[in-house]
Scaffold this motif. Sequence first.
Motif, PDB file in Angstrom:
ATOM      1  N   ASP A  12      10.532   6.031  -2.698  1.00 17.95           N
ATOM      2  CA  ASP A  12      10.559   7.439  -3.110  1.00 17.95           C
ATOM      3  C   ASP A  12       9.566   8.254  -2.300  1.00 17.95           C
ATOM      4  N   ARG A  13       8.357   7.723  -2.093  1.00 22.03           N
ATOM      5  CA  ARG A  13       7.345   8.439  -1.328  1.00 22.03           C
ATOM      6  C   ARG A  13       7.782   8.605   0.131  1.00 22.03           C
ATOM      7  N   ALA A  14       8.397   7.566   0.665  1.00 18.76           N
ATOM      8  CA  ALA A  14       8.880   7.634   2.055  1.00 18.76           C
ATOM      9  C   ALA A  14       9.975   8.696   2.189  1.00 18.76           C
ATOM     10  N   VAL A  37       4.035   1.989 -13.591  1.00 14.73           N
ATOM     11  CA  VAL A  37       3.659   2.107 -12.184  1.00 14.73           C
ATOM     12  C   VAL A  37       3.572   3.566 -11.773  1.00 14.73           C
ATOM     13  N   HIS A  38       4.506   4.394 -12.233  1.00 13.68           N
ATOM     14  CA  HIS A  38       4.472   5.828 -11.887  1.00 13.68           C
ATOM     15  C   HIS A  38       3.262   6.509 -12.515  1.00 13.68           C
ATOM     16  N   ASP A  86       0.870  -1.177   0.000  1.00 14.69           N
ATOM     17  CA  ASP A  86       0.000   0.000   0.000  1.00 14.69           C
ATOM     18  C   ASP A  86       0.903   1.221   0.000  1.00 14.69           C
ATOM     19  N   VAL A  87       0.666   2.107  -0.937  1.00 15.20           N
ATOM     20  CA  VAL A  87       1.463   3.331  -1.043  1.00 15.20           C
ATOM     21  C   VAL A  87       0.498   4.508  -1.158  1.00 15.20           C
ATOM     22  N   GLY A  88       0.556   5.398  -0.173  1.00 13.05           N
ATOM     23  CA  GLY A  88      -0.308   6.565  -0.210  1.00 13.05           C
ATOM     24  C   GLY A  88      -1.788   6.233  -0.222  1.00 13.05           C
ATOM     25  N   GLY A  89      -2.174   5.165   0.486  1.00 12.41           N
ATOM     26  CA  GLY A  89      -3.574   4.776   0.539  1.00 12.41           C
ATOM     27  C   GLY A  89      -4.055   4.012  -0.674  1.00 12.41           C
ATOM     28  N   VAL A  90      -3.151   3.684  -1.591  1.00 12.60           N
ATOM     29  CA  VAL A  90      -3.477   2.926  -2.803  1.00 12.60           C
ATOM     30  C   VAL A  90      -2.877   1.527  -2.698  1.00 12.60           C
ATOM     31  N   ALA A  91      -3.672   0.494  -2.974  1.00 16.50           N
ATOM     32  CA  ALA A  91      -3.174  -0.880  -2.971  1.00 16.50           C
ATOM     33  C   ALA A  91      -2.602  -1.222  -4.346  1.00 16.50           C
TER      34      ALA A  91
END
Length: 478
Positions: free
Chosen positions: A472-474, A427-428, A334-339
């Motif tokens: 990257d988000r982290a 993915v991006h 899960d990244v940024g609330g997206v699975a």
Amino acid sequence: MAGRRVTVAGLGVSGRSAALALTRMGADVTVVDGGDSGTHREHADRLREQGVTARLGDAETLPEGTDLIVTSPGWKPQSPLFAAAGAADVPVWGDVELAWRLRGAAAGGSGTAAPWLAVTGTNGKTTTVQMLSAILRAAGLRAPAVGNIGTPLIDVVLDEQEPPDVLAVELSSYQLHWAPSLRAHSAAVLNLAPDHLDWHGTMEAYAADKGRIYEGNQVACVYNCADPATERLVREADVEEGCRAVGFTLGTPGPSELGVVDGILVDRAFVEDRHRQAQELAEVGDVTPAAPHNIANALAAAALARAYGVPPSAVRDGLRAFSPDAHRIAHVADVGGVAYVDDSKATNTHATQASLAAYESIVWIAGGLAKGATFDELVRTSAPRLRGAVLIGADRGLIREALSRHAPDVPVVDLARTDTEAMAAAVHEAARLARPGDTVLMAPACASMDMFVNYNARGDAFAEAVRELAADRAHDVE
């Protein structure tokens, strides 16, 4: 087999296994293969060391004196070798047919033949067979998952050290085509959709080969209540006296069916009074993942296990212990609330439709080699669930055109590249389209070989790209 002159068609895993087993039994074996690469020569040399004759670069000429051909599954019926065999009245068996005829031959022919619980279908075969094996093992049985799943059947049926109690057997349409003598204890056809028509010629021929799995069944023919074609195959099968038709459904089951009631998998087929009773087997939450098509797989596996006499507790324990193989509707992160979900194994439209049906709001990553498929029905039925689509691969234009016809309001990113780095870009782009609560689903509906070695490599690339996105988000948060 001693003294027979056998030609084995194909140097693959099943071909090499058959050649060695037949040689040990005293047959005079020649392996033929049209390839002549370094890998082919290496395999051939190893076989020659064991007394097998190997002929490379010629897969069309029938070796002189052949009285039996054993073929690897992928060889088409129209192959010149088989035409020559037909003209010479030489029978052709598949690797499954050979294993069936030799079952119980361990220990000098005194071995007891383990019964077969067999599974076929366009999609879900491997998962269902693995579930079935897990359930049988939870009941204390030695029950390997074999066949098209990767372990050559011939090796298992001739195993003198650890003979199985019962076999959970995955069978492809190719294998069933060449296995006329097969008579399973019980069998299931999970679903039917157009696939491999280049091999079978027509949908009717494909279905007929799938239906061979029911011939001579002893206890139960398991079919999908949501797929009338599977029930039709049961009705057309010639089975043993007393063999029953058993359905599975995602709804409330009727008599002689397994189904789902209030989140519970229940059995109304293998109970004392199926008109009045239902036996609880497991909870939906015991199945991983609990997507609808996977619940259907679990019900089919449970039906076959119950046909063999497995208690309800083993069904529950086996399903709880089961973990699916990689790249089958696998949650990556899960990244940024997206699975982010990897279903790279969804290589045709039927599998992808089941995958898309498991989520409510989807950014879909799709594309690759279409293998002659069309995408209108897939897109039309899935359009309400699509927030966006990112297309990659050689035949992405076919999916883009279907989206323009049936989902014109869905944003589409068309990545005009087929290099392996395109997955990271996909993915991006999917992350840009997604909102919290969405699922980015990589379910390509296509084969992978335009960009990747296989679907495993494609799934690995997706998972790696998701991990890089998460990192990257982290870093941005820090």
